[in-house]
Design a protein around this motif. Structure first.
Motif, short mmCIF file in Angstrom:
data_model
loop_
_atom_site.label_atom_id
_atom_site.label_comp_id
_atom_site.label_asym_id
_atom_site.label_seq_id
_atom_site.Cartn_x
_atom_site.Cartn_y
_atom_site.Cartn_z
N GLU A 1 0.33 -1.10 -6.91
CA GLU A 1 0.01 -1.60 -5.58
C GLU A 1 -1.50 -1.80 -5.44
O GLU A 1 -2.28 -0.95 -5.86
CB GLU A 1 0.48 -0.63 -4.50
CG GLU A 1 1.99 -0.56 -4.30
CD GLU A 1 2.69 0.34 -5.29
OE1 GLU A 1 2.00 0.89 -6.19
OE2 GLU A 1 3.91 0.52 -5.18
N PRO A 2 -1.92 -2.91 -4.83
CA PRO A 2 -3.36 -3.13 -4.66
C PRO A 2 -3.98 -2.20 -3.62
O PRO A 2 -5.18 -1.93 -3.65
CB PRO A 2 -3.45 -4.59 -4.22
CG PRO A 2 -2.11 -4.91 -3.65
CD PRO A 2 -1.12 -4.07 -4.42
N ASP B 1 0.86 -1.18 0.00
CA ASP B 1 0.00 0.00 0.00
C ASP B 1 0.90 1.23 0.00
O ASP B 1 1.94 1.25 0.67
CB ASP B 1 -0.89 -0.02 1.25
CG ASP B 1 -1.71 1.24 1.43
OD1 ASP B 1 -2.89 1.26 1.02
OD2 ASP B 1 -1.19 2.22 2.01
N ARG C 1 -8.13 -6.72 -6.60
CA ARG C 1 -6.89 -5.98 -6.92
C ARG C 1 -5.66 -6.73 -6.42
O ARG C 1 -4.62 -6.75 -7.08
CB ARG C 1 -6.94 -4.58 -6.29
CG ARG C 1 -8.02 -3.66 -6.81
CD ARG C 1 -7.72 -2.22 -6.44
NE ARG C 1 -7.48 -2.01 -5.04
CZ ARG C 1 -8.32 -1.39 -4.20
NH1 ARG C 1 -9.47 -0.92 -4.65
NH2 ARG C 1 -8.01 -1.22 -2.93
N TYR C 2 -5.80 -7.33 -5.26
CA TYR C 2 -4.71 -8.10 -4.67
C TYR C 2 -4.33 -9.26 -5.59
O TYR C 2 -3.14 -9.49 -5.87
CB TYR C 2 -5.17 -8.62 -3.31
CG TYR C 2 -4.13 -9.30 -2.45
CD1 TYR C 2 -2.76 -9.13 -2.65
CD2 TYR C 2 -4.52 -10.12 -1.39
CE1 TYR C 2 -1.83 -9.76 -1.85
CE2 TYR C 2 -3.60 -10.74 -0.58
CZ TYR C 2 -2.26 -10.57 -0.81
OH TYR C 2 -1.34 -11.19 0.01
N GLU C 3 -5.32 -10.00 -6.08
CA GLU C 3 -5.04 -11.15 -6.94
C GLU C 3 -4.41 -10.70 -8.26
O GLU C 3 -3.48 -11.35 -8.77
CB GLU C 3 -6.32 -11.93 -7.19
CG GLU C 3 -6.12 -13.20 -8.02
CD GLU C 3 -5.15 -14.19 -7.37
OE1 GLU C 3 -4.57 -14.99 -8.12
OE2 GLU C 3 -4.96 -14.14 -6.14
N GLN C 4 -4.90 -9.61 -8.84
CA GLN C 4 -4.32 -9.11 -10.08
C GLN C 4 -2.85 -8.74 -9.89
O GLN C 4 -2.00 -9.06 -10.73
CB GLN C 4 -5.10 -7.90 -10.57
CG GLN C 4 -6.50 -8.22 -11.08
CD GLN C 4 -7.28 -6.98 -11.44
OE1 GLN C 4 -6.77 -5.85 -11.37
NE2 GLN C 4 -8.55 -7.15 -11.81
N ALA C 5 -2.54 -8.06 -8.78
CA ALA C 5 -1.16 -7.66 -8.51
C ALA C 5 -0.27 -8.89 -8.26
O ALA C 5 0.87 -8.94 -8.75
CB ALA C 5 -1.12 -6.72 -7.31
#
Length: 204
Positions: free
Chosen positions: A106-107, A45, A130-134
């Motif tokens: 950053e997610p 973050d 967003r976390y999975e994409q990153a």
């Protein structure tokens, strides 16, 4: 009279039960301000959550562990007793190196209410995708370029041997304000083994 802040450990357990998939919670209590840095420098973050984790004496935090090595940071939101902050942690994988994060956005994290059901719904909709994409982007970079790009050797000067300089890993400069009460804002410069310098901004 306003109600007291929800206990973080109870909230973390309730949140883990409501997130999609199998999640568990791990609660940490910190005796000193620097004790919160080892997890804080892993926060993926560049906004409000990093600001909270490095700029305030929190006293405690929690980490939620989910499927496929997903990890979420959870902490009180200072000055807001009915809210918490949550953000992904960077991948904990020996094969992941700093250059694998190049070009990956950053997610980031969000603020959630102290209602575990509502918080879980927000995290599932706004954080986990967003976390999975990153994470997938970082994994692709690791597969395509496992080692950092090689730099061209400096040219040799006639009559003088070439020299190289090895730069060691950054160190964490601990604040002297480790006896401040929880929720106290602290001015400190925090660096660590993270890939980048934390860019913190105050909450809106």
């Amino acid at each position: 009279m306003p109600s007291a802040r929800t206990d973080l450990d109870i909230f973390a357990a309730g949140l883990a039960d409501r997130l999609p998939g199998a999640w568990t919670s791990e609660y940490h209590r910190h005796l000193t301000y620097p004790d919160q840095f080892p997890v804080a420098v892993q926060i993926w973050d560049t906004g409000h959550v990093s600001y909270v984790a490095t700029g305030f004496v929190l006293g405690h935090d929690a980490v939620l562990h989910g499927p496929d090595q997903q990890h979420l940071y959870l902490a009180d939101r200072p000055r807001y007793p009915h809210q918490f902050v949550v953000a992904p942690l960077e991948p904990d994988d020996a094969a992941i190196k700093p250059h694998h994060f190049d070009g990956v956005e950053e997610p980031n994290g969000i603020v959630v209410p102290n209602d575990p059901a509502r918080a879980a719904a927000l995290i599932a909709r706004r954080v986990l995708p967003r976390y999975e994409q990153a994470r997938q982007a970082v994994r692709r970079n690791a597969a395509e370029q496992p080692e950092p790009p090689h730099r061209q050797a400096p040219p040799q000067v006639a009559g003088r041997p070439s020299t190289t300089c090895t730069v060691g890993p950054p160190t964490t400069r601990e604040s002297s304000a480790n006896r401040s009460p929880p929720g106290t804002p602290v001015t400190a410069s925090v660096t660590g083994p993270s890939r980048s310098t934390v860019r913190a901004r105050p909450p809106s």
